[in-house]
Design a protein around this motif. Structure first.
Motif, PDB file in Angstrom:
ATOM      1  N   ALA A   1       0.842  -1.194   0.000  1.00  0.00           N
ATOM      2  CA  ALA A   1       0.000   0.000   0.000  1.00  0.00           C
ATOM      3  C   ALA A   1       0.873   1.238   0.000  1.00  0.00           C
ATOM      4  N   GLU A   2       0.319   2.352  -0.494  1.00  0.00           N
ATOM      5  CA  GLU A   2       1.059   3.602  -0.572  1.00  0.00           C
ATOM      6  C   GLU A   2       0.268   4.709   0.117  1.00  0.00           C
ATOM      7  N   ILE A   3       0.952   5.589   0.813  1.00  0.00           N
ATOM      8  CA  ILE A   3       0.341   6.797   1.359  1.00  0.00           C
ATOM      9  C   ILE A   3       1.083   7.973   0.749  1.00  0.00           C
ATOM     10  N   SER A   4       0.512   8.547  -0.292  1.00  0.00           N
ATOM     11  CA  SER A   4       1.135   9.683  -0.986  1.00  0.00           C
ATOM     12  C   SER A   4       2.608   9.428  -1.281  1.00  0.00           C
ATOM     13  N   GLY A   5       2.890   8.253  -1.834  1.00  0.00           N
ATOM     14  CA  GLY A   5       4.253   7.936  -2.227  1.00  0.00           C
ATOM     15  C   GLY A   5       5.052   7.193  -1.192  1.00  0.00           C
ATOM     16  N   VAL A 200      -0.953  14.166   8.371  1.00  0.00           N
ATOM     17  CA  VAL A 200      -1.644  15.382   8.822  1.00  0.00           C
ATOM     18  C   VAL A 200      -1.936  16.329   7.669  1.00  0.00           C
ATOM     19  N   SER A 201      -1.213  16.174   6.570  1.00  0.00           N
ATOM     20  CA  SER A 201      -1.479  17.023   5.399  1.00  0.00           C
ATOM     21  C   SER A 201      -2.725  16.580   4.649  1.00  0.00           C
ATOM     22  N   ASN A 202      -3.137  15.328   4.856  1.00  0.00           N
ATOM     23  CA  ASN A 202      -4.234  14.764   4.078  1.00  0.00           C
ATOM     24  C   ASN A 202      -5.452  14.382   4.914  1.00  0.00           C
ATOM     25  N   ARG A 203      -5.366  14.555   6.229  1.00  0.00           N
ATOM     26  CA  ARG A 203      -6.458  14.152   7.113  1.00  0.00           C
ATOM     27  C   ARG A 203      -7.199  15.388   7.599  1.00  0.00           C
ATOM     28  N   ILE A 204      -8.517  15.410   7.424  1.00  0.00           N
ATOM     29  CA  ILE A 204      -9.334  16.550   7.812  1.00  0.00           C
ATOM     30  C   ILE A 204     -10.032  16.239   9.145  1.00  0.00           C
ATOM     31  N   ALA A 205      -9.933  17.156  10.088  1.00  0.00           N
ATOM     32  CA  ALA A 205     -10.640  17.035  11.368  1.00  0.00           C
ATOM     33  C   ALA A 205     -11.076  18.424  11.814  1.00  0.00           C
ATOM     34  N   PHE A 206     -12.310  18.535  12.268  1.00  0.00           N
ATOM     35  CA  PHE A 206     -12.858  19.807  12.714  1.00  0.00           C
ATOM     36  C   PHE A 206     -12.747  20.885  11.648  1.00  0.00           C
ATOM     37  N   GLY A 207     -12.983  20.466  10.409  1.00  0.00           N
ATOM     38  CA  GLY A 207     -13.113  21.415   9.316  1.00  0.00           C
ATOM     39  C   GLY A 207     -11.835  21.863   8.648  1.00  0.00           C
ATOM     40  N   LYS A 208     -10.691  21.321   9.044  1.00  0.00           N
ATOM     41  CA  LYS A 208      -9.447  21.724   8.398  1.00  0.00           C
ATOM     42  C   LYS A 208      -8.421  20.616   8.545  1.00  0.00           C
ATOM     43  N   THR A 274      -1.216  10.802  15.530  1.00  0.00           N
ATOM     44  CA  THR A 274      -1.793  11.472  14.359  1.00  0.00           C
ATOM     45  C   THR A 274      -2.478  10.487  13.419  1.00  0.00           C
ATOM     46  N   HIS A 275      -2.102   9.223  13.490  1.00  0.00           N
ATOM     47  CA  HIS A 275      -2.740   8.208  12.653  1.00  0.00           C
ATOM     48  C   HIS A 275      -3.982   7.615  13.309  1.00  0.00           C
ATOM     49  N   GLY A 276      -4.181   7.870  14.593  1.00  0.00           N
ATOM     50  CA  GLY A 276      -5.334   7.314  15.273  1.00  0.00           C
ATOM     51  C   GLY A 276      -5.300   5.801  15.269  1.00  0.00           C
ATOM     52  N   ALA A 277      -6.448   5.188  14.984  1.00  0.00           N
ATOM     53  CA  ALA A 277      -6.548   3.728  15.002  1.00  0.00           C
ATOM     54  C   ALA A 277      -5.584   3.082  14.026  1.00  0.00           C
ATOM     55  N   ALA A 278      -5.324   3.758  12.900  1.00  0.00           N
ATOM     56  CA  ALA A 278      -4.398   3.192  11.910  1.00  0.00           C
ATOM     57  C   ALA A 278      -2.988   3.073  12.467  1.00  0.00           C
ATOM     58  N   GLY A 279      -2.678   3.856  13.488  1.00  0.00           N
ATOM     59  CA  GLY A 279      -1.328   3.825  14.042  1.00  0.00           C
ATOM     60  C   GLY A 279      -1.034   2.634  14.922  1.00  0.00           C
ATOM     61  N   VAL A 280      -2.088   1.981  15.426  1.00  0.00           N
ATOM     62  CA  VAL A 280      -1.853   0.871  16.351  1.00  0.00           C
ATOM     63  C   VAL A 280      -2.148  -0.484  15.721  1.00  0.00           C
TER      64      VAL A 280
END
Length: 323
Positions: A1-5, A200-208, A274-280
């Motif tokens: 899998a890739e995350i923005s390269g 953090v550049s690609n994840r939106i939370a609380f409108g930004k 910063t990854h939340g559930a994906a981080g664990v």
């Protein structure tokens, strides 16, 4: 899998920093006879075989090498080895051909001269690999072997260096080896920071985007500062070894060994947040990265041992400048 390269897969060798062959090759280069180098070092350098370092024991606090209980007893032209080791990294690799075993040859000698090191071919009768110990539930490469040595006989010519020199050889080996671990820890932290900034550049939370959140920016800035500080300390320790030898760099090696894994844990932990559930979970390499760097605070000397060394070095400095 890739995350923005950035691939979410990570090579095991980038996480498991055991890399026993590096330290073993240096040990053979420094202390082996010409015959031993021809038989073991040259094939190691050529990548034809692998090796393992068998020092740590489950029954004693092996952070103090004087505690090691494995017995190496001379019997004519042979040594007979009996003992129980674990965390012998690399011994489960089918390419592992040679084990460097540390044990006690003279219990009556001074405490730093009781231990010796002997080269033991992995296929010697009496070498019993019992299991591979995991690290926070992960199996690294071929794992870390638990080994029982049961009346293992090897020629006296397999002695590495001199009888009673095992403690000194271990110290010479572990200095540069710790630097290697710390270099890789810095690389792992860089990878975690890259994953964090991408997330953090690609994840939106609380409108930004998360990248616009002040707390996230603070975590990124702290991580960059800590990585670069550790890198400079690591370079200073490595430069001191190159210019003045292991002894002169002793305190610096303890500093970076105490600093680098803690730094890596800090950076990876922020990336996990910063990854939340994906981080664990296993969808990203962060959990596995964290597990190994946390383990690094124990192997090759726990933090507490290195902090004691740093304190003793500082207390022992010349205080004339304060007069």
């Amino acid at each position: 899998a890739e995350i923005s390269g950035w691939s979410t897969e990570i090579a095991p060798e980038a996480i498991n920093c055991a890399a026993p062959d590096t330290g073993n090759m240096e040990t053979l280069h420094l202390f082996a006879t010409e015959e031993q180098r021809a038989r073991w070092l040259q094939p190691l350098l050529a990548g034809e075989i692998r090796s393992a370092f068998s020092m740590t024991e489950p029954a004693v606090a092996s952070s103090d090498a004087r505690n090691i209980q494995t017995r190496i007893v001379r019997d004519g032209d042979h040594y007979v080895i009996n003992g129980h080791k674990w965390w012998t990294s690399g011994a489960n690799d089918p390419r592992c051909t040679i084990l460097i075993v540390m044990g006690r040859t003279n219990p009556e000698a001074a405490s730093h001269q009781q231990q010796s090191m002997v080269l033991v071919p992995a296929d010697t009768p009496g070498v019993h690999i019992k299991r591979s110990t995991g690290v926070f539930g992960w199996q690294d490469q071929h794992g870390h072997a638990e080994i029982v040595y049961d009346d293992v006989r090897v020629p006296v010519s397999n002695l590495l260096g001199e009888e009673g020199a095992g403690f000194a050889i271990a110290q010479a080996r572990l200095g540069p080896g710790r630097i290697h671990h710390c270099m890789r820890a810095i690389g792992v932290a860089e990878r975690a920071l890259a994953l964090m900034t991408d997330r953090v550049s690609n994840r939106i939370a609380f409108g930004k985007p998360l990248a616009e959140q002040g707390m996230v920016q603070h975590a990124i800035a702290l991580s960059r500062n800590e990585i670069d500080q550790a890198r400079l300390l690591c370079e200073k320790a490595a430069w001191t070894i190159d210019q003045h030898g292991n002894r002169a760099a002793h305190g610096l090696v303890s500093q970076i060994k105490a600093v680098a894994p803690q730094m890596a844990c800090n950076v990876i932990d922020r990336a996990i947040q910063t990854h939340g559930a994906a981080g664990v979970c296993d969808d990203t390499p962060l959990a596995r990265m964290y597990g190994w760097q946390r383990a690094m605070r124990i192997f090759d000397g726990p933090d507490e041992v290195h902090l004691r060394t740093i304190a003793r070095t500082e207390i022992g400095r010349d205080k004339g400048a304060l007069a």
